[in-house]
Motif scaffolding. Structure first.
Motif, PDB file in Angstrom:
ATOM      1  N   PRO A 124      25.769  29.837  13.906  1.00 55.10           N
ATOM      2  CA  PRO A 124      24.892  30.361  12.840  1.00 55.10           C
ATOM      3  C   PRO A 124      25.030  29.617  11.510  1.00 55.10           C
ATOM      4  CG  PRO A 124      25.892  32.161  14.062  1.00 55.10           C
ATOM      5  CD  PRO A 124      26.584  30.911  14.519  1.00 55.10           C
ATOM      6  N   GLU A 125      26.243  29.359  11.078  1.00 58.78           N
ATOM      7  CA  GLU A 125      26.436  28.639   9.808  1.00 58.78           C
ATOM      8  C   GLU A 125      25.921  27.212   9.904  1.00 58.78           C
ATOM      9  OE1 GLU A 125      30.001  27.122   6.797  1.00 58.78           O
ATOM     10  OE2 GLU A 125      30.492  28.397   8.505  1.00 58.78           O
ATOM     11  N   THR A 126      26.202  26.561  11.024  1.00 60.10           N
ATOM     12  CA  THR A 126      25.781  25.167  11.190  1.00 60.10           C
ATOM     13  C   THR A 126      24.266  25.042  11.229  1.00 60.10           C
ATOM     14  OG1 THR A 126      27.807  24.752  12.450  1.00 60.10           O
ATOM     15  CG2 THR A 126      26.077  23.091  12.602  1.00 60.10           C
ATOM     16  N   ILE A 127      23.600  25.958  11.922  1.00 54.94           N
ATOM     17  CA  ILE A 127      22.144  25.877  12.033  1.00 54.94           C
ATOM     18  C   ILE A 127      21.479  26.171  10.686  1.00 54.94           C
ATOM     19  CG2 ILE A 127      21.523  28.263  12.663  1.00 54.94           C
ATOM     20  CD1 ILE A 127      19.850  27.074  14.938  1.00 54.94           C
ATOM     21  N   ARG A 165      21.844  19.351  14.781  1.00 50.16           N
ATOM     22  CA  ARG A 165      22.226  17.970  14.440  1.00 50.16           C
ATOM     23  C   ARG A 165      22.067  17.632  12.955  1.00 50.16           C
ATOM     24  NH1 ARG A 165      19.701  16.010  18.224  1.00 50.16           N
ATOM     25  NH2 ARG A 165      21.378  15.672  19.730  1.00 50.16           N
ATOM     26  N   PRO A 166      20.996  18.074  12.276  1.00 49.35           N
ATOM     27  CA  PRO A 166      20.813  17.665  10.872  1.00 49.35           C
ATOM     28  C   PRO A 166      21.863  18.197   9.909  1.00 49.35           C
ATOM     29  CG  PRO A 166      18.723  18.382  11.831  1.00 49.35           C
ATOM     30  CD  PRO A 166      19.797  18.779  12.782  1.00 49.35           C
ATOM     31  N   ALA A 167      22.739  19.084  10.360  1.00 54.97           N
ATOM     32  CA  ALA A 167      23.763  19.626   9.456  1.00 54.97           C
ATOM     33  C   ALA A 167      24.707  18.545   8.959  1.00 54.97           C
ATOM     34  CB  ALA A 167      24.549  20.739  10.148  1.00 54.97           C
ATOM     35  N   PHE A 227      29.542  19.366  15.366  1.00 62.31           N
ATOM     36  CA  PHE A 227      28.463  19.103  16.317  1.00 62.31           C
ATOM     37  C   PHE A 227      29.029  18.703  17.678  1.00 62.31           C
ATOM     38  CE2 PHE A 227      25.366  16.429  18.471  1.00 62.31           C
ATOM     39  CZ  PHE A 227      24.252  17.250  18.453  1.00 62.31           C
ATOM     40  N   THR A 228      30.074  17.880  17.692  1.00 61.79           N
ATOM     41  CA  THR A 228      30.684  17.462  18.952  1.00 61.79           C
ATOM     42  C   THR A 228      31.224  18.663  19.718  1.00 61.79           C
ATOM     43  OG1 THR A 228      31.261  15.278  18.082  1.00 61.79           O
ATOM     44  CG2 THR A 228      32.502  16.043  19.993  1.00 61.79           C
ATOM     45  N   ILE A 229      31.862  19.584  19.001  1.00 57.33           N
ATOM     46  CA  ILE A 229      32.366  20.806  19.641  1.00 57.33           C
ATOM     47  C   ILE A 229      31.215  21.632  20.195  1.00 57.33           C
ATOM     48  CG2 ILE A 229      33.567  22.997  19.245  1.00 57.33           C
ATOM     49  CD1 ILE A 229      35.199  21.489  17.062  1.00 57.33           C
TER      50      ILE A 229
END
Length: 221
Positions: free
Chosen positions: A90-93, A139-141, A147-149
């Protein structure tokens, strides 16, 4: 390792991973390396290296005298994988929604169109496009470690996604949720996309809990 050997190894990892994720290689049965190597037109050495890589990814297990087997789907693994996604995604997106450029927004929209088309036609590859769509939103974060995790978690999730989509109507519900997520993401509504992501992952996990619990009990006698 030469570039050619490395490219072959990467191709084998991708090809065998795809077979595992689409169910071509059945869970909990020994992989016949001789037959698989002959079928893929390679020697056993690079194939064994690819299988070792996939064991590191969590898709395979190895045992003495049995070789490599595809790990079975389990409620315990589903809980762990989806709990980690709920912590990170959620935070990453939300960050990705804020930072995404026009090309990245278009790519995510195109992927959802393809996913919708595959769903409507009942075509193969729904799981792979589902994974690609989710990763396009992340990905755009610009957080390569995170992202790898998450990429690895989505690989592990893909077999569970296939399981989750088995009941009739689940594809349509999932894609409705995807469309709502994409709309919020394109609008750069960070709070809304984070909340929708929590709901989407949570619903999938709730469904899987019931399905995997039922499977573990077996058919009624």
């Amino acid at each position: 390792m030469s570039i050619a050997a490395r490219n072959l190894s990467e191709q084998l990892v991708d090809q065998v991973r795809a077979r595992i994720l689409n169910g071509t290689v059945a869970p909990d049965r020994p992989i016949r390396q001789d037959a698989l190597a002959a079928e893929m037109g390679v020697s056993k050495i690079p194939l064994r290296e690819a299988l070792a890589r996939l064991e590191q990814e969590g898709l395979l297990a190895s045992q003495a005298n049995r070789g490599f087997t595809v790990r079975p789907l389990t409620a315990t693994e589903a809980e762990e994988v989806y709990a980690l996604r709920l912590k990170l995604e959620p935070e990453t997106i939300a960050i990705a929604a804020k930072l995404a450029g026009t090309a990245e927004q278009q790519a995510a929209s195109d992927l959802l169109d393809q996913l919708d088309s595959l769903t409507d036609s009942g075509g193969e590859g729904v799981g792979a496009f589902n994974r690609a769509f989710h990763l396009a939103l992340l990905r755009p974060a610009g957080r390569p470690v995170t992202f790898t995790i998450l990429e690895r978690l989505h690989v592990l999730s893909e077999r569970y996604v296939r399981k989750h989509l088995e009941p009739l109507g689940r594809n349509e519900r999932a894609n409705e949720e995807h469309r709502d997520m994409l709309q919020a993401w394109l609008a750069r509504d960070e709070r809304k996309i984070a909340a929708l992501t929590v709901v989407h992952i949570g619903k999938t996990l709730d469904d899987l809990r019931l399905q995997l619990q039922t499977d573990s009990k077996g058919p009624p006698g």
